[in-house]
Design an enzyme around this catalytic site. Sequence first.
Site, mmCIF file in Angstrom:
data_model
loop_
_atom_site.group_PDB
_atom_site.id
_atom_site.type_symbol
_atom_site.label_atom_id
_atom_site.label_comp_id
_atom_site.label_asym_id
_atom_site.label_seq_id
_atom_site.Cartn_x
_atom_site.Cartn_y
_atom_site.Cartn_z
ATOM 1 N N GLY A 41 0.693 -1.242 -0.003
ATOM 2 C CA GLY A 41 0.003 -0.071 0.066
ATOM 3 C C GLY A 41 0.818 1.304 0.131
ATOM 4 O O GLY A 41 0.551 2.425 -0.873
ATOM 5 N N HIS A 42 1.953 1.396 0.889
ATOM 6 C CA HIS A 42 2.816 2.564 0.890
ATOM 7 C C HIS A 42 3.596 2.805 -0.556
ATOM 8 O O HIS A 42 3.747 3.630 -0.854
ATOM 9 C CB HIS A 42 3.903 2.237 1.982
ATOM 10 C CG HIS A 42 3.507 2.278 3.373
ATOM 11 N ND1 HIS A 42 3.174 1.130 4.068
ATOM 12 C CD2 HIS A 42 2.624 3.091 4.015
ATOM 13 C CE1 HIS A 42 2.739 1.338 5.355
ATOM 14 N NE2 HIS A 42 2.199 2.621 5.138
ATOM 15 N N LYS A 155 -7.315 4.527 1.826
ATOM 16 C CA LYS A 155 -7.967 3.439 2.829
ATOM 17 C C LYS A 155 -7.981 4.308 4.212
ATOM 18 O O LYS A 155 -9.123 4.142 4.896
ATOM 19 C CB LYS A 155 -6.760 2.524 3.320
ATOM 20 C CG LYS A 155 -7.063 1.807 4.337
ATOM 21 C CD LYS A 155 -6.396 0.506 4.561
ATOM 22 C CE LYS A 155 -6.239 -0.099 6.129
ATOM 23 N NZ LYS A 155 -5.756 0.755 7.118
ATOM 24 N N ASP A 156 -7.299 5.284 4.667
ATOM 25 C CA ASP A 156 -7.566 6.418 5.670
ATOM 26 C C ASP A 156 -8.380 7.358 5.090
ATOM 27 O O ASP A 156 -7.777 8.625 4.878
ATOM 28 C CB ASP A 156 -6.195 6.835 6.205
ATOM 29 C CG ASP A 156 -5.492 5.591 6.877
ATOM 30 O OD1 ASP A 156 -5.981 4.857 7.817
ATOM 31 O OD2 ASP A 156 -4.274 5.172 6.536
ATOM 32 N N GLN A 159 -8.715 10.689 7.071
ATOM 33 C CA GLN A 159 -7.321 11.340 7.524
ATOM 34 C C GLN A 159 -7.277 12.155 6.216
ATOM 35 O O GLN A 159 -6.620 13.204 6.160
ATOM 36 C CB GLN A 159 -6.251 10.257 7.542
ATOM 37 C CG GLN A 159 -5.136 10.860 7.370
ATOM 38 C CD GLN A 159 -3.771 9.832 7.751
ATOM 39 O OE1 GLN A 159 -3.438 9.491 8.899
ATOM 40 N NE2 GLN A 159 -3.365 9.463 6.447
ATOM 41 N N ARG A 193 -1.003 -2.868 10.505
ATOM 42 C CA ARG A 193 -1.557 -3.579 11.691
ATOM 43 C C ARG A 193 -1.688 -5.126 11.118
ATOM 44 O O ARG A 193 -2.201 -6.030 12.265
ATOM 45 C CB ARG A 193 -2.794 -2.852 12.236
ATOM 46 C CG ARG A 193 -2.219 -1.656 12.880
ATOM 47 C CD ARG A 193 -3.360 -1.011 13.650
ATOM 48 N NE ARG A 193 -2.939 0.007 14.523
ATOM 49 C CZ ARG A 193 -2.734 1.240 14.084
ATOM 50 N NH1 ARG A 193 -2.992 1.767 12.866
ATOM 51 N NH2 ARG A 193 -2.206 2.480 15.044
#
Length: 306
Positions: A41-42, A155-156, A159, A193
């Site tokens: 993802g990053h 995804k966030d 944020q 996580r």
Amino acid sequence: MSSNNPNETQLVHTRADLEAARAGRIGDVAVVMTMGALHEGHLALVRAARRAAKTVIVTVFVNPLQFGPNEDFVRYPRTLEQDLKLCEQAEVDLVFAPSVEEVYPGGEPLVRITPGPMGEVLEGAHRPGHFSGMLTVVNKLLNLTQPDYAFFGEKDAQQLALVRRMALDLNLPVEIRGVPTVREPDGLALSSRNRFLSPEARVSALSLSRALFAGTRESAPAAIRAAARAVLDQAAHAEPPIELDYLALVDPADFAEVGDDHRGAAVLALAATVGTTRLIDNLPLETTASRTDVVDPAVVELKIGE
């Protein structure tokens, strides 16, 4: 891993070294902010940044301000050596991995960014102070890295929306760009996580994305919520069970819950604890009179971020 070779990834730990490493570079600059423990993802963010800018900076900083007293700051994975290898493979130019003292030289900051009403719902309600800590460090890292573009994962979603609003409201000279969520072939959204999930908990966690995609098969807000909740109600009896924090269908502009008569853009978002690990996920959608057209990740491997 600091190097004088401009084609190699440079690792810097201080503001002074960051400024020196940037000196003489020309062209646009893009930044990807992370807390380390990098995954695909990053790397999707890094690839998007690489396409957009001449210089790509990745920050690696586990920010204590955005963790609550009962959250996982201490056990949050620190994998800088492996992160650097991934950054080298992705042709990142600079990795800025500062200490807490470097980012907060005066100690815990007395002046912080306040997220306002948009940051008081969903994650903001369940994690008091989280968004204030997040926005404060994002603002500081934008000031330190001075990018033209900053890339954040969808995804966030809350944020990302708050960072975009901060850039708008504070007239920050940076373009905030979102990158779609990257998922495993079975639908699980990638997260640092996820490594905390036991094999059994990972199976249970699949109910999160299944609930979201069940919701997208409907078009009316009430039906969307009901379809997603039906999946989560069943997952509450799994082993380990899904312990739901929230399921919400919100307006992406302000993250307020939409009414049953809403038509247009929306975000179906949820958060839940699986075993001992808290996970979040969401899907953007359109509430219309016709069936929402979304690919089910259980049957098609998503190739997002390419």
